[in-house]
Write a protein that holds these residues in place. Structure first.
Motif, PDB file in Angstrom:
ATOM      1  N   SER A 189       0.825  -1.205   0.000  1.00 49.30           N
ATOM      2  CA  SER A 189       0.000   0.000   0.000  1.00 49.30           C
ATOM      3  C   SER A 189       0.860   1.257   0.000  1.00 49.30           C
ATOM      4  N   MET A 190       0.241   2.388  -0.344  1.00 51.00           N
ATOM      5  CA  MET A 190       0.931   3.673  -0.289  1.00 51.00           C
ATOM      6  C   MET A 190       1.343   4.000   1.135  1.00 51.00           C
ATOM      7  N   ASP A 191       0.488   3.699   2.111  1.00 53.72           N
ATOM      8  CA  ASP A 191       0.823   3.971   3.504  1.00 53.72           C
ATOM      9  C   ASP A 191       2.074   3.195   3.921  1.00 53.72           C
ATOM     10  N   GLU A 192       2.151   1.941   3.490  1.00 57.46           N
ATOM     11  CA  GLU A 192       3.317   1.123   3.817  1.00 57.46           C
ATOM     12  C   GLU A 192       4.568   1.672   3.146  1.00 57.46           C
ATOM     13  N   LEU A 193       4.448   2.114   1.904  1.00 47.72           N
ATOM     14  CA  LEU A 193       5.580   2.695   1.197  1.00 47.72           C
ATOM     15  C   LEU A 193       6.047   3.973   1.879  1.00 47.72           C
ATOM     16  N   LYS A 194       5.086   4.796   2.297  1.00 43.88           N
ATOM     17  CA  LYS A 194       5.441   6.032   3.005  1.00 43.88           C
ATOM     18  C   LYS A 194       6.137   5.726   4.319  1.00 43.88           C
ATOM     19  N   ARG A 195       5.650   4.694   5.011  1.00 46.07           N
ATOM     20  CA  ARG A 195       6.236   4.336   6.311  1.00 46.07           C
ATOM     21  C   ARG A 195       7.673   3.855   6.146  1.00 46.07           C
ATOM     22  N   ARG A 196       7.903   3.040   5.130  1.00 53.97           N
ATOM     23  CA  ARG A 196       9.236   2.462   4.923  1.00 53.97           C
ATOM     24  C   ARG A 196      10.173   3.372   4.153  1.00 53.97           C
ATOM     25  N   GLY A 197       9.607   4.242   3.311  1.00 56.30           N
ATOM     26  CA  GLY A 197      10.429   5.143   2.522  1.00 56.30           C
ATOM     27  C   GLY A 197      10.885   4.532   1.208  1.00 56.30           C
ATOM     28  N   VAL A 198      11.359   5.382   0.322  1.00 55.45           N
ATOM     29  CA  VAL A 198      11.818   4.954  -1.000  1.00 55.45           C
ATOM     30  C   VAL A 198      13.230   4.391  -0.909  1.00 55.45           C
ATOM     31  N   PRO A 199      13.510   3.284  -1.577  1.00 59.46           N
ATOM     32  CA  PRO A 199      14.888   2.743  -1.549  1.00 59.46           C
ATOM     33  C   PRO A 199      15.846   3.673  -2.286  1.00 59.46           C
ATOM     34  N   LYS A 200      17.127   3.519  -2.002  1.00 60.24           N
ATOM     35  CA  LYS A 200      18.132   4.342  -2.671  1.00 60.24           C
ATOM     36  C   LYS A 200      18.309   3.931  -4.134  1.00 60.24           C
ATOM     37  N   TYR A 201      17.992   2.668  -4.411  1.00 63.22           N
ATOM     38  CA  TYR A 201      18.129   2.199  -5.799  1.00 63.22           C
ATOM     39  C   TYR A 201      17.326   0.922  -5.978  1.00 63.22           C
TER      40      TYR A 201
ATOM     41  N   PHE B  22       3.737  16.433   6.974  1.00 59.15           N
ATOM     42  CA  PHE B  22       3.655  15.572   8.150  1.00 59.15           C
ATOM     43  C   PHE B  22       4.769  14.541   8.078  1.00 59.15           C
ATOM     44  N   ILE B  23       5.131  13.977   9.190  1.00 60.87           N
ATOM     45  CA  ILE B  23       6.321  13.139   9.311  1.00 60.87           C
ATOM     46  C   ILE B  23       6.320  11.955   8.357  1.00 60.87           C
ATOM     47  N   ASP B  24       5.199  11.270   8.214  1.00 60.28           N
ATOM     48  CA  ASP B  24       5.145  10.064   7.388  1.00 60.28           C
ATOM     49  C   ASP B  24       4.949  10.340   5.906  1.00 60.28           C
ATOM     50  N   CYS B  25       4.962  11.614   5.527  1.00 58.55           N
ATOM     51  CA  CYS B  25       4.800  11.994   4.118  1.00 58.55           C
ATOM     52  C   CYS B  25       6.145  11.864   3.412  1.00 58.55           C
ATOM     53  N   MET B  26       6.256  10.885   2.531  1.00 53.45           N
ATOM     54  CA  MET B  26       7.515  10.606   1.841  1.00 53.45           C
ATOM     55  C   MET B  26       7.994  11.783   0.981  1.00 53.45           C
ATOM     56  N   PRO B  27       7.144  12.378   0.125  1.00 44.81           N
ATOM     57  CA  PRO B  27       7.607  13.528  -0.665  1.00 44.81           C
ATOM     58  C   PRO B  27       7.989  14.718   0.222  1.00 44.81           C
TER      59      PRO B  27
END
Length: 313
Positions: free
Chosen positions: A104-116, A209-214
């Protein structure tokens, strides 16, 4: 639930949601609108459940994916409005290795984007460099769908580009030129700010907000912008966070953010009708909104900088 529904509505804008025939479902069925599906709720059981490529699946498998916002549902009904078939959009692509599942998007936001990541594709299967895919997402031109293996390790990213003729934020009003709404706030360090007291200065607002990846990813660029005007007493940078003070103080131990940070900013966010994060405002010396933008990226940073300079002149 509100976050999930908002995500699914945006996802619906990516795909063509016009009436469409699938060879693997009975003819004569009519698609139920997403809004009607939300009103009626999910079926308790359904035999005909497929991914868009025709692969048969089960309701038990896809309901969690739908509710998490990882995939988009297209429900088909008969002439009496009875649920007959469900087609799942997203979550399965022939060009991906087998055994992967979307998160999910929430899970992606929580974990963050990988470096590669090696496996990065557009929706049509075109392989693109990792940086290109991430930039499309940062610039608000696409949405990410991340896939993991059985050990929950990131394995592939599918970049879902918005259609050229569809703006997922088209219904969001652009308030540029309007008078800014009065506010009184206090930073996490105790400084008080109000629109009235800041009249004659240029105000730069960032809603986050803190969990917002962008939001996290744009902070280094926002810090550079703040540093550029740090010695100019006529420019004030305010970062309006939805999170509480203690959470923010813990966060900035690892993530530097040099705006004047304000906690518990939900009321101000609602006052300024913020529904997408990050959102940026620049308010000129006469308390009028001179710039408004949604999302992050180089274009946004340049727009804020340009608006500050114009407002100072």
């Amino acid at each position: 639930m509100k976050k999930v529904i908002t995500f699914l509505i945006v996802l619906a804008s990516i795909f063509t949601i016009q009436a469409q025939e699938y060879s693997f479902i009975p003819k004569g069925l009519k698609e139920l609108s997403f809004e009607k599906l939300m009103e009626k709720g999910p079926p308790s059981n359904l035999e005909l459940v497929f991914y868009e490529d025709g692969t048969k699946t089960t309701l038990d498998e896809v309901i969690p994916l739908i509710m998490s916002g990882a995939v988009y549902p297209r429900m088909f009904v008969d002439k009496k409005g009875k649920y007959k078939a469900l087609v799942i959009i997203g979550g399965r692509y022939s060009f991906l290795p087998t055994g992967l599942k979307p998160i999910s998007m929430d899970e992606l936001k929580r974990r963050g984007v990988p470096k590669y990541l090696e496996l990065v594709y557009l929706e049509d299967g075109t392989k693109v460099p990792f940086e290109e895919g991430v930039n499309l997402i940062k610039e608000g031109k696409a949405m990410p769908q991340m896939f993991v293996d059985k050990n929950e390790v990131y394995k592939a990213l599918v970049v879902l580009k918005y259609k050229n003729d569809i703006d997922p934020y088209a219904d969001i009003k652009n308030p540029t030129g309007e008078q800014a709404k009065p506010f009184t706030i206090k930073s996490i360090n105790g400084e008080k700010y109000s629109l009235q007291n800041l009249k004659g200065k240029v105000i730069v607002l960032n809603f986050w907000f803190i969990d917002c990846m962008p939001c996290r990813e744009e902070m280094p660029d926002l810090n550079k912008l703040e540093k550029k005007y740090r010695n100019n007493k006529n420019v004030v940078f305010l970062g309006i966070a939805l999170d509480n003070k203690n959470a923010i103080k813990e966060f900035i131990k690892d993530y530097k953010f040099t705006y004047n940070l304000v906690s518990n900013g939900t009321k101000l966010s609602e006052l300024y009708e913020v529904s997408v994060y990050p959102t940026h405002y620049v308010i000129d010396k006469k308390s009028k909104i001179s710039y408004f933008s949604i999302g992050s990226g180089n274009k946004v940073i340049t727009g804020i900088d340009s608006a500050i300079q114009k407002s100072l002149n």
